[in-house]
Design a protein around this motif. Structure first.
Motif, PDB file in Angstrom:
ATOM      1  N   GLY A   1       0.797  -1.222   0.000  1.00  0.00           N
ATOM      2  CA  GLY A   1       0.000   0.000   0.000  1.00  0.00           C
ATOM      3  C   GLY A   1       0.830   1.273   0.000  1.00  0.00           C
ATOM      4  O   GLY A   1       0.280   2.368   0.142  1.00  0.00           O
ATOM      5  N   LYS A   2       2.167   1.179  -0.176  1.00  0.00           N
ATOM      6  CA  LYS A   2       3.043   2.347  -0.084  1.00  0.00           C
ATOM      7  C   LYS A   2       3.258   2.980  -1.455  1.00  0.00           C
ATOM      8  O   LYS A   2       3.097   2.343  -2.498  1.00  0.00           O
ATOM      9  N   PHE A   3       3.636   4.264  -1.435  1.00  0.00           N
ATOM     10  CA  PHE A   3       3.928   4.979  -2.674  1.00  0.00           C
ATOM     11  C   PHE A   3       4.988   6.043  -2.404  1.00  0.00           C
ATOM     12  O   PHE A   3       5.222   6.455  -1.259  1.00  0.00           O
ATOM     13  N   SER A   4       5.660   6.472  -3.470  1.00  0.00           N
ATOM     14  CA  SER A   4       6.640   7.554  -3.423  1.00  0.00           C
ATOM     15  C   SER A   4       6.479   8.365  -4.692  1.00  0.00           C
ATOM     16  O   SER A   4       6.576   7.820  -5.795  1.00  0.00           O
ATOM     17  N   LEU A   5       6.224   9.665  -4.553  1.00  0.00           N
ATOM     18  CA  LEU A   5       5.848  10.485  -5.707  1.00  0.00           C
ATOM     19  C   LEU A   5       6.457  11.873  -5.585  1.00  0.00           C
ATOM     20  O   LEU A   5       6.458  12.478  -4.506  1.00  0.00           O
ATOM     21  N   LYS A   6       6.988  12.346  -6.687  1.00  0.00           N
ATOM     22  CA  LYS A   6       7.534  13.702  -6.727  1.00  0.00           C
ATOM     23  C   LYS A   6       6.384  14.700  -6.876  1.00  0.00           C
ATOM     24  O   LYS A   6       5.592  14.615  -7.818  1.00  0.00           O
ATOM     25  N   VAL A   7       6.283  15.642  -5.909  1.00  0.00           N
ATOM     26  CA  VAL A   7       5.149  16.566  -5.880  1.00  0.00           C
ATOM     27  C   VAL A   7       5.636  17.997  -5.692  1.00  0.00           C
ATOM     28  O   VAL A   7       6.820  18.239  -5.435  1.00  0.00           O
ATOM     29  N   THR A   8       4.695  18.917  -5.817  1.00  0.00           N
ATOM     30  CA  THR A   8       4.985  20.343  -5.627  1.00  0.00           C
ATOM     31  C   THR A   8       4.127  20.876  -4.495  1.00  0.00           C
ATOM     32  O   THR A   8       2.917  20.643  -4.469  1.00  0.00           O
ATOM     33  N   ARG A   9       4.748  21.554  -3.565  1.00  0.00           N
ATOM     34  CA  ARG A   9       4.025  22.122  -2.435  1.00  0.00           C
ATOM     35  C   ARG A   9       2.990  23.120  -2.926  1.00  0.00           C
ATOM     36  O   ARG A   9       3.247  23.915  -3.817  1.00  0.00           O
ATOM     37  N   GLY A  10       1.790  23.042  -2.328  1.00  0.00           N
ATOM     38  CA  GLY A  10       0.688  23.896  -2.738  1.00  0.00           C
ATOM     39  C   GLY A  10      -0.292  23.211  -3.663  1.00  0.00           C
ATOM     40  O   GLY A  10      -1.417  23.675  -3.825  1.00  0.00           O
ATOM     41  N   PHE A  11       0.135  22.081  -4.264  1.00  0.00           N
ATOM     42  CA  PHE A  11      -0.767  21.296  -5.104  1.00  0.00           C
ATOM     43  C   PHE A  11      -1.582  20.323  -4.236  1.00  0.00           C
ATOM     44  O   PHE A  11      -1.352  20.198  -3.027  1.00  0.00           O
ATOM     45  N   THR A  12      -2.510  19.599  -4.860  1.00  0.00           N
ATOM     46  CA  THR A  12      -3.362  18.628  -4.164  1.00  0.00           C
ATOM     47  C   THR A  12      -3.178  17.261  -4.796  1.00  0.00           C
ATOM     48  O   THR A  12      -3.159  17.136  -6.029  1.00  0.00           O
ATOM     49  N   ILE A  13      -3.022  16.233  -3.956  1.00  0.00           N
ATOM     50  CA  ILE A  13      -2.958  14.874  -4.492  1.00  0.00           C
ATOM     51  C   ILE A  13      -4.346  14.233  -4.383  1.00  0.00           C
ATOM     52  O   ILE A  13      -5.092  14.482  -3.432  1.00  0.00           O
ATOM     53  N   LEU A  14      -4.665  13.409  -5.367  1.00  0.00           N
ATOM     54  CA  LEU A  14      -5.955  12.717  -5.441  1.00  0.00           C
ATOM     55  C   LEU A  14      -5.704  11.212  -5.348  1.00  0.00           C
ATOM     56  O   LEU A  14      -4.942  10.660  -6.149  1.00  0.00           O
ATOM     57  N   VAL A  15      -6.341  10.558  -4.373  1.00  0.00           N
ATOM     58  CA  VAL A  15      -6.177   9.121  -4.168  1.00  0.00           C
ATOM     59  C   VAL A  15      -7.485   8.444  -4.548  1.00  0.00           C
ATOM     60  O   VAL A  15      -8.549   8.781  -4.018  1.00  0.00           O
ATOM     61  N   ARG A  16      -7.403   7.442  -5.448  1.00  0.00           N
ATOM     62  CA  ARG A  16      -8.607   6.767  -5.943  1.00  0.00           C
ATOM     63  C   ARG A  16      -8.410   5.253  -5.919  1.00  0.00           C
ATOM     64  O   ARG A  16      -7.307   4.760  -6.171  1.00  0.00           O
ATOM     65  N   PHE A  17      -9.518   4.550  -5.623  1.00  0.00           N
ATOM     66  CA  PHE A  17      -9.525   3.086  -5.653  1.00  0.00           C
ATOM     67  C   PHE A  17     -10.967   2.634  -5.824  1.00  0.00           C
ATOM     68  O   PHE A  17     -11.867   3.155  -5.152  1.00  0.00           O
ATOM     69  N   ILE A  18     -11.195   1.693  -6.742  1.00  0.00           N
ATOM     70  CA  ILE A  18     -12.554   1.248  -7.035  1.00  0.00           C
ATOM     71  C   ILE A  18     -13.213   0.684  -5.782  1.00  0.00           C
ATOM     72  O   ILE A  18     -12.645  -0.160  -5.088  1.00  0.00           O
ATOM     73  N   GLY A  19     -14.427   1.160  -5.498  1.00  0.00           N
ATOM     74  CA  GLY A  19     -15.159   0.695  -4.327  1.00  0.00           C
ATOM     75  C   GLY A  19     -14.952   1.573  -3.109  1.00  0.00           C
ATOM     76  O   GLY A  19     -15.543   1.299  -2.057  1.00  0.00           O
ATOM     77  N   TYR A  20     -14.110   2.624  -3.242  1.00  0.00           N
ATOM     78  CA  TYR A  20     -13.820   3.497  -2.110  1.00  0.00           C
ATOM     79  C   TYR A  20     -14.015   4.955  -2.523  1.00  0.00           C
ATOM     80  O   TYR A  20     -13.898   5.313  -3.701  1.00  0.00           O
ATOM     81  N   GLN A  21     -14.299   5.794  -1.535  1.00  0.00           N
ATOM     82  CA  GLN A  21     -14.469   7.216  -1.790  1.00  0.00           C
ATOM     83  C   GLN A  21     -13.110   7.854  -2.086  1.00  0.00           C
ATOM     84  O   GLN A  21     -12.100   7.523  -1.457  1.00  0.00           O
ATOM     85  N   ASN A  22     -13.096   8.785  -3.033  1.00  0.00           N
ATOM     86  CA  ASN A  22     -11.859   9.493  -3.366  1.00  0.00           C
ATOM     87  C   ASN A  22     -11.401  10.353  -2.190  1.00  0.00           C
ATOM     88  O   ASN A  22     -12.220  10.901  -1.433  1.00  0.00           O
ATOM     89  N   GLU A  23     -10.090  10.472  -2.052  1.00  0.00           N
ATOM     90  CA  GLU A  23      -9.508  11.306  -1.001  1.00  0.00           C
ATOM     91  C   GLU A  23      -8.629  12.373  -1.645  1.00  0.00           C
ATOM     92  O   GLU A  23      -7.821  12.075  -2.536  1.00  0.00           O
ATOM     93  N   GLU A  24      -8.778  13.650  -1.217  1.00  0.00           N
ATOM     94  CA  GLU A  24      -7.958  14.748  -1.700  1.00  0.00           C
ATOM     95  C   GLU A  24      -7.202  15.359  -0.525  1.00  0.00           C
ATOM     96  O   GLU A  24      -7.783  15.622   0.532  1.00  0.00           O
ATOM     97  N   ILE A  25      -5.881  15.583  -0.706  1.00  0.00           N
ATOM     98  CA  ILE A  25      -5.042  16.113   0.369  1.00  0.00           C
ATOM     99  C   ILE A  25      -4.212  17.262  -0.179  1.00  0.00           C
ATOM    100  O   ILE A  25      -3.499  17.119  -1.184  1.00  0.00           O
ATOM    101  N   LEU A  26      -4.301  18.423   0.480  1.00  0.00           N
ATOM    102  CA  LEU A  26      -3.520  19.597   0.105  1.00  0.00           C
ATOM    103  C   LEU A  26      -2.092  19.430   0.606  1.00  0.00           C
ATOM    104  O   LEU A  26      -1.865  19.084   1.773  1.00  0.00           O
ATOM    105  N   LEU A  27      -1.114  19.662  -0.258  1.00  0.00           N
ATOM    106  CA  LEU A  27       0.292  19.476   0.096  1.00  0.00           C
ATOM    107  C   LEU A  27       0.846  20.750   0.731  1.00  0.00           C
ATOM    108  O   LEU A  27       0.893  21.809   0.099  1.00  0.00           O
ATOM    109  N   THR A  28       1.241  20.618   1.980  1.00  0.00           N
ATOM    110  CA  THR A  28       1.811  21.761   2.713  1.00  0.00           C
ATOM    111  C   THR A  28       3.231  21.461   3.172  1.00  0.00           C
ATOM    112  O   THR A  28       3.714  22.063   4.137  1.00  0.00           O
ATOM    113  N   GLY A  29       3.862  20.464   2.527  1.00  0.00           N
ATOM    114  CA  GLY A  29       5.205  20.087   2.911  1.00  0.00           C
ATOM    115  C   GLY A  29       5.250  18.850   3.782  1.00  0.00           C
ATOM    116  O   GLY A  29       6.320  18.403   4.196  1.00  0.00           O
ATOM    117  N   GLN A  30       4.086  18.274   4.090  1.00  0.00           N
ATOM    118  CA  GLN A  30       4.050  17.086   4.939  1.00  0.00           C
ATOM    119  C   GLN A  30       4.619  15.881   4.205  1.00  0.00           C
ATOM    120  O   GLN A  30       4.723  15.855   2.988  1.00  0.00           O
TER     121      GLN A  30
END
Length: 615
Positions: A148-177
Motif C-alpha cells: 500500500g506504499k507509494f513515493s511520488l515527486k510533488v509540488t508544495r501547494g498542489f493537491t494529491i488525489l487518491v482513488r480506488f474502485i469501491g472506495y471514496q476518493n480522497e484529496e489532500i492539500l500538500l503543505t510540505g508534509q
C-alpha cells in the motif's frame, strides 16, 4: 472483481525498496554483451519460475552485460540491474523492477518540489494494493505497491488525489508534509461502475439492460435462509416468506413479478457458473459470497434464452487470498424468534354466548350451550367436565431460538490459493415438546444444517489454471407428522369448551357404560367433541401421534480449466467446465394408526357438585 482490477493495476507502476528473497537453488547461465534488459529478463524466465513486472518504458533503451555459469539469480540481478539504473523487489515468484529512486528532497517551500512518501489503507487498516495516487490537475501519478506504499515527486501547494474502485476518493492539500497515512472509506455507489453480466463483467455505462449488484455484507441478517434477506434489499425483487417453520422458512421470490405463462415462475439461479436450485441458494452463507448480481430484463438475460425469462441471479463464491497470509474469520449468532401477530380468540364462556346468539339468528329457539354449562365454566367448577382450553397456549411457545456459527479461512500464494468455509445452524420451532409428556419419543421440531464450501485455484503454468469448487450441504430434521401450518389451522378451529386435552382415567367419578368403575386403559384418553354425532380432532393429539425424521445431503462439485492462447492471438483464451451434483434424501415416518378420542356422554349432578359421569 475488485481483486482483478487491483492485479491489473500492478502493471501500470510500482515503487519498491531493494529487498529480495529468492529460492536458494535458483541459478542461471547467461552470456550477454550490451543486450537489452528485456532480453535479459526473457533468458531468466526461461531458466527459472520467476517472472518480471515493470512499468511500461522503464527498461527501454537500457542494456546489460554478463557472462556467468550457474550463478545464483540474486547475484545475477545484483550485478546488472543497479548499473542500468534499476532496482528490484521480490513478491512470491514475481520480480518487480522499478527505476532507481532518487535521493529524497527535504520538504520544500511553497511552489518547490519534493518527494512525498505515504501508505494507503482501508478502514480496517489493511493496505490497498493498486490505489491510484496522482497530482490533481497534472499527469503525474503512481500506483501503490503490495504494502500500500507509494513515493511520488510533488509540488508544495498542489493537491494529491487518491482513488480506488469501491472506495471514496480522497484529496489532500500538500503543505510540505511527508510519511502520509491515508485511510479510505468504502463507497457502495462506486460498485455500480462495474457489473456482472451473463458472459463476465462489463462497465455499467456499456450495459443496456437492467443489472443490480449488491454487497454480500448487506445480506448478513439474522436469518437461516439467504432468501429471507432479499426483501427490501434487492430492487425489483419480490420476496414472500409464507411460514416461519424451521426447514420450510425459505422465501419465494420473483424478479419484477412473473414473466411467463409456462408454469415456471422462479428466476434462473447461477452459482459459480452452474445452474442451481433455490434450496442450494438458501443454504449459502453470506460470508461465502464474493459477488451477487441480479439480471432483470430481457436485454440483460438474453444470453440465457427462455431459461432467463423470469430474471437471473448470479452468485460467485469466494476464492483464496494470494497475499500469502491466511485470514481467519469467525461469526457466532444467537437469534430469538417471536410471531409479529397472533389472532386473538375469546375464552370459552364468551365463545358459548356468541355461539348461542348466532344459533338464535338462524331461527332456532334451542340453546346449544345451557345456562348451567356457561355458569359452571365461568366458575371453573371442574376443568374436565367443564373445560375452558386455550389451545394456542397449550401447543405453542411465545419464543423460539436459533443459533448460527460460521468459520472461514482464506490464504494462498502465487502458485495456489484456497478458501475453506463451514457454516452450521440450529433451529427449534415454537411448538411445545408435548410428545414426551405422553409417549416415549420426542417429536419437537429440531433442524440442524451444515454447509461446507471449499474453493481451490492452482496455477499449473503461467498461462493455465485449474479451479475446484466443492459445496457440501447436510440437513437433519426431526418434527411431528403434521406441518406447523396444519396444526395452527386445527388450533384456530378447535372448540375451547368441547373437551379437555386428556381425560383422567383414574378419576373416581368416572363410570363405564354400565355404571361401574372405569378400568384404566393402556392408551391415552384424548378429549374430543361430539357435534351432530361426529368426533372432531384434538390438535394436541394430532401433534403427539407420531414423529418424522428427514436427512438430506447435497454435493456439488465444479472443475474449471482456463488456458490463455496468446500465442495464437493476443487476448484469446479457452475455458472448460465440468459440474457434478448428487442429492439424496432419507425420510422415516412413524405414527399411531388411530387416535382414541372421548367425549362427555352422561353427567350426574348433586346440586352444584359433580356426582359421576361417563365418556
Amino acid at each position: 472483481m475488485l481483486k482483478k482490477l487491483s492485479t491489473l493495476c500492478l502493471f501500470l507502476g510500482l515503487s519498491f525498496g531493494t529487498f529480495a528473497a529468492f529460492v536458494a537453488d535458483a541459478t542461471v547461465t547467461l552470456k550477454l554483451d550490451n543486450a537489452g534488459v528485456k532480453e535479459f529478463f526473457a533468458k531468466i524466465e526461461e531458466q527459472t519460475d520467476y517472472s518480471f513486472l515493470y512499468k511500461r518504458g522503464v527498461v527501454d533503451n537500457k542494456t546489460v552485460s554478463i557472462d556467468a555459469r550457474d550463478l545464483p539469480l540474486e547475484e545475477a540481478l545484483r550485478r546488472t540491474l543497479p548499473k542500468a539504473g534499476l532496482e528490484y523487489a521480490v513478491k512470491g515468484n514475481q520480480i518487480v523492477v522499478t527505476e532507481k529512486a532518487k535521493a529524497e528532497q527535504p520538504a520544500a517551500e511553497n511552489g518547490e518540489t519534493y518527494v512525498l512518501k505515504g501508505v494507503v489503507l482501508d478502514s480496517s487498516g489493511e493496505p490497498l494494493v493498486g490505489a491510484s495516487v496522482t497530482v490533481k490537475g497534472t499527469t503525474s501519478g503512481i500506483i501503490t505497491d503490495f504494502d500500500g506504499k507509494f513515493s511520488l515527486k510533488v509540488t508544495r501547494g498542489f493537491t494529491i488525489l487518491v482513488r480506488f474502485i469501491g472506495y471514496q476518493n480522497e484529496e489532500i492539500l500538500l503543505t510540505g508534509q511527508n510519511d502520509l497515512k491515508i485511510v479510505m472509506n468504502e463507497d457502495a455507489t462506486t460498485l455500480k461502475d462495474v457489473v456482472v453480466v451473463g458472459y463476465g463483467t462489463q462497465k455499467k455505462a456499456s450495459v443496456v439492460g437492467s443489472v443490480q449488484t449488491i454487497r454480500p455484507s448487506e445480506l448478513k441478517v439474522p436469518a437461516t435462509s439467504l432468501s429471507q434477506s432479499f426483501a427490501g434489499r434487492l430492487a425489483g425483487v419480490i420476496a414472500v416468506q409464507r411460514t416461519g417453520e424451521p426447514g420450510a422458512d425459505g422465501a419465494n421470490f420473483w424478479i419484477r413479478g412473473v414473466s411467463t405463462t409456462s408454469g415456471v415462475t422462479n428466476p434462473l439461479i447461477i452459482i459459480d457458473g452452474v445452474q442451481a436450485s433455490q434450496g442450494d441458494l438458501n443454504n449459502i452463507a453470506p460470508e461465502m459470497i464474493e459477488s451477487f448480481s441480479v439480471l432483470k430484463d430481457a436485454t440483460a438475460t438474453a444470453l440465457y434464452g427462455t431459461l432467463g425469462a423470469n430474471g437471473v441471479m448470479i452468485v460467485t463464491t469466494k476464492s483464496g487470498d494470494t497475499s500469502g497470509k491466511p485470514k481467519i474469520n469467525v461469526r457466532v449468532e444467537q437469534t430469538f424468534n417471536s410471531p409479529l401477530k397472533v389472532p386473538s380468540t375469546v375464552d370459552g364462556v364468551r365463545f358459548m354466548e356468541l355461539f348461542n346468539e348466532a344459533h338464535g339468528y338462524r331461527g332456532s329457539t334451542s340453546q346449544p350451550y345451557s345456562a348451567d354449562k356457561i355458569r359452571y365454566t365461568a366458575a371453573g367448577l371442574d376443568p374436565l367436565v367443564y373445560p375452558n382450553v386455550d389451545w394456542y397456549s397449550e401447543m405453542f411457545n411465545e419464543l423460539s431460538t436459533s443459533q448460527t456459527a460460521n468459520l472461514n479461512i482464506q490464504g494462498g500464494g502465487a502458485k495456489a490459493d484456497y478458501y475453506l468455509g463451514v457454516n452450521a445452524s440450529h433451529e427449534s420451532g415454537m411448538i411445545k415438546n408435548l410428545s414426551g409428556d405422553y409417549y416415549s419419543f420426542n417429536n419437537n421440531i429440531d433442524l440442524m444444517k451444515y454447509v461446507f464450501q471449499n474453493n481451490v485455484n492452482v496455477n499449473l503454468t503461467k498461462t493455465s489454471k485449474i479451479s475446484l469448487r466443492l459445496n457440501v450441504q447436510l440437513r437433519d430434521y426431526t418434527g411431528p407428522n403434521k406441518s406447523a401450518s396444519d396444526l395452527f389451522t386445527e388450533v384456530m378451529q378447535s372448540n375451547p369448551v368441547g373437551a379437555p386435552v386428556v381425560w383422567n382415567p383414574a378419576d373416581p367419578r368416572l363410570r363405564n357404560a354400565d355404571g361401574g368403575a372405569y378400568v384404566t386403559p393402556y392408551y391415552t384418553m384424548w378429549g374430543g367433541t361430539s357435534m351432530v354425532d361426529m368426533i372432531n380432532p384434538n390438535p394436541i393429539a394430532d401433534l403427539t401421534k407420531g414423529v418424522n425424521t428427514d436427512f438430506q445431503s447435497t454435493v456439488i462439485a465444479t472443475l474449471v480449466f482456463d488456458q490463455k492462447l496468446d500465442f495464437l492471438l493476443p487476448g484469446l483464451s479457452a475455458n472448460a467446465l465440468v459440474s457434478f451434483k448428487n442429492w439424496s434424501e432419507t425420510t422415516t415416518y412413524r405414527a399411531f394408526n388411530r387416535l382414541n378420542l372421548f367425549y362427555l356422554d352422561q353427567l350426574t349432578m348433586n346440586g352444584d357438585a359433580i356426582d359421576n359421569y361417563t365418556i
